[in-house]
Design an enzyme around this catalytic site. Structure first.
Site, PDB file in Angstrom:
ATOM      1  N   SER A 234       0.845  -1.192   0.000  1.00 34.46           N
ATOM      2  CA  SER A 234       0.000   0.000   0.000  1.00 34.46           C
ATOM      3  C   SER A 234       0.883   1.246   0.000  1.00 34.46           C
ATOM      4  O   SER A 234       2.107   1.165   0.092  1.00 34.46           O
ATOM      5  CB  SER A 234      -0.930   0.016   1.223  1.00 34.46           C
ATOM      6  OG  SER A 234      -0.175   0.193   2.411  1.00 34.46           O
TER       7      SER A 234
ATOM      8  N   SER B 281      11.919  10.669   6.369  1.00 34.54           N
ATOM      9  CA  SER B 281      10.852  11.637   6.619  1.00 34.54           C
ATOM     10  C   SER B 281      11.476  12.977   6.986  1.00 34.54           C
ATOM     11  O   SER B 281      12.525  13.025   7.626  1.00 34.54           O
ATOM     12  CB  SER B 281       9.971  11.161   7.768  1.00 34.54           C
ATOM     13  OG  SER B 281       9.160  12.215   8.246  1.00 34.54           O
TER      14      SER B 281
ATOM     15  N   TYR C  46       9.728   7.884  16.075  1.00 29.01           N
ATOM     16  CA  TYR C  46       9.737   7.693  14.626  1.00 29.01           C
ATOM     17  C   TYR C  46      10.699   8.676  13.963  1.00 29.01           C
ATOM     18  O   TYR C  46      11.511   8.299  13.100  1.00 29.01           O
ATOM     19  CB  TYR C  46       8.312   7.876  14.091  1.00 29.01           C
ATOM     20  CG  TYR C  46       8.159   7.785  12.602  1.00 29.01           C
ATOM     21  CD1 TYR C  46       8.027   6.549  11.972  1.00 29.01           C
ATOM     22  CD2 TYR C  46       8.099   8.933  11.820  1.00 29.01           C
ATOM     23  CE1 TYR C  46       7.853   6.464  10.595  1.00 29.01           C
ATOM     24  CE2 TYR C  46       7.933   8.855  10.446  1.00 29.01           C
ATOM     25  CZ  TYR C  46       7.804   7.623   9.835  1.00 29.01           C
ATOM     26  OH  TYR C  46       7.646   7.539   8.467  1.00 29.01           O
TER      27      TYR C  46
END
Length: 322
Positions: free
Chosen positions: A50, A175, A201
């Site tokens: 996904s 990120s 994270y």
């Protein structure tokens, strides 16, 4: 200082990481960069059922590449594979069920894969953001196990395979959140203080940037890169950051827009004209630190990260049957 970093990052994000930021940056893209046929080249994409992973796999399949999908959930992965084959007409799509938070499983997979396949490009996309401190069956904090240790083990295990090929590449999906974190090697598994899954994270994503820089120095014949996909509308964002999603959903990038730079790094000849080890956003290398943010770490900390991850890696390799 953390308040300053978070504020600057968020303002930067509103300007650059949203859909409008992509639309602005894409005016300068050269479409010919990704209009290439990659038939005969082999790509491995983790977290490919996904989101950005699936969008990346689809675009590579569309261009004729052999794509190995590495996914954790068999049912969802089989659906994704079927959709990619149907959409692209490419039958060279292979499925491997591996939990990237399980180091022994990664080692077993990598050893088998090396004996059966070739590999030109590894795309480390799988990741997780768990908001409560949760341990895996091996006693590892789950974010660290997936985002950092899993990425480290899979990459280092497959380096011998990549080194056999011309124009080998490793791309890691990080990120922009890493910009608010300074590398912290004293608490890699977030065992002290208040546990904040979003910041854990972000720390893992900073670690991925350091890994990429260190690998680039050590393996000169492989092109390493790490990238920020922007803020994209993916299932992972919806489930892990529901409040953020509700506030930003009308401004988020599509999955394909988030995957664009991954695809560009994986297939374009322009990407490898730039030095190995850089951090990318919208097909351009960008700084890995915000101005005045005090997120630089000493070389000994970066070396320590590599040493600790190698120790973990070898520990789980030695206890992995087969």
């Amino acid at each position: 200082m953390s308040w300053y970093r978070n504020t600057v990052w968020f303002v930067k994000g509103l300007r650059e990481y949203t859909r409008s930021g992509y639309e602005s940056a894409s005016k300068h893209f050269n479409p010919a960069d990704v209009e290439v046929n990659v038939a005969g080249r082999s790509f491995l994409v983790t977290g490919a059922n996904s989101g950005i992973g699936k969008a990346t796999a689809t675009e590579i399949a569309r261009r004729g590449g052999t794509v190995h999908l590495v996914c954790r959930n068999k049912e969802r992965a089989e659906v994704a594979k079927g959709e990619i084959v149907t959409e692209t007409g490419n039958q060279n799509i292979f499925l491997h069920i591996v939990d990237i938070s399980n180091p022994r499983e990664i080692w077993r997979f990598a050893e088998k894969f090396k004996n059966e396949h070739k590999l030109n490009v590894l795309i480390n996309n799988a990741g997780c953001m768990v908001h409560n401190r949760e341990l895996t069956g091996d006693g590892l904090e789950k974010n660290f196990a997936t985002n950092t240790l899993g990425t480290y083990i899979l990459t280092t295990a497959l380096l011998p395979l990549l080194e056999k090929e011309a124009d080998a590449r490793v791309i890691t999906v990080s990120s922009g959140g890493m910009l608010v974190q300074k590398l912290n090697v004293s608490d890699l598994q977030s065992g002290s203080g208040t546990f904040d899954g979003t910041m854990v994270y972000a720390q893992n994503k900073r670690q991925q940037v350091v890994l990429t820089e260190q690998w680039a120095k050590a393996h000169r014949n492989i092109h390493f890169s790490v990238m920020h996909p922007g803020w994209a509308d993916t299932p992972a964002v919806r489930s892990a950051m529901p409040d953020f999603y509700q506030k930003m959903k009308n401004s988020l990038r599509t999955e394909a827009q988030g995957a664009d730079t991954v695809v560009w790094l994986a297939i374009s000849s322009e990407a490898t004209k730039l030095p190995s080890g850089l951090f990318f956003q919208d097909r351009q290398p960008v700084p890995t630190h915000l101005p005045l943010a005090s997120t630089h770490s000493p070389p000994e900390d970066e070396e320590k990260l590599m040493e600790v991850l190698e120790e973990f890696s070898q520990k789980f390799k030695s206890t992995s049957p087969g």
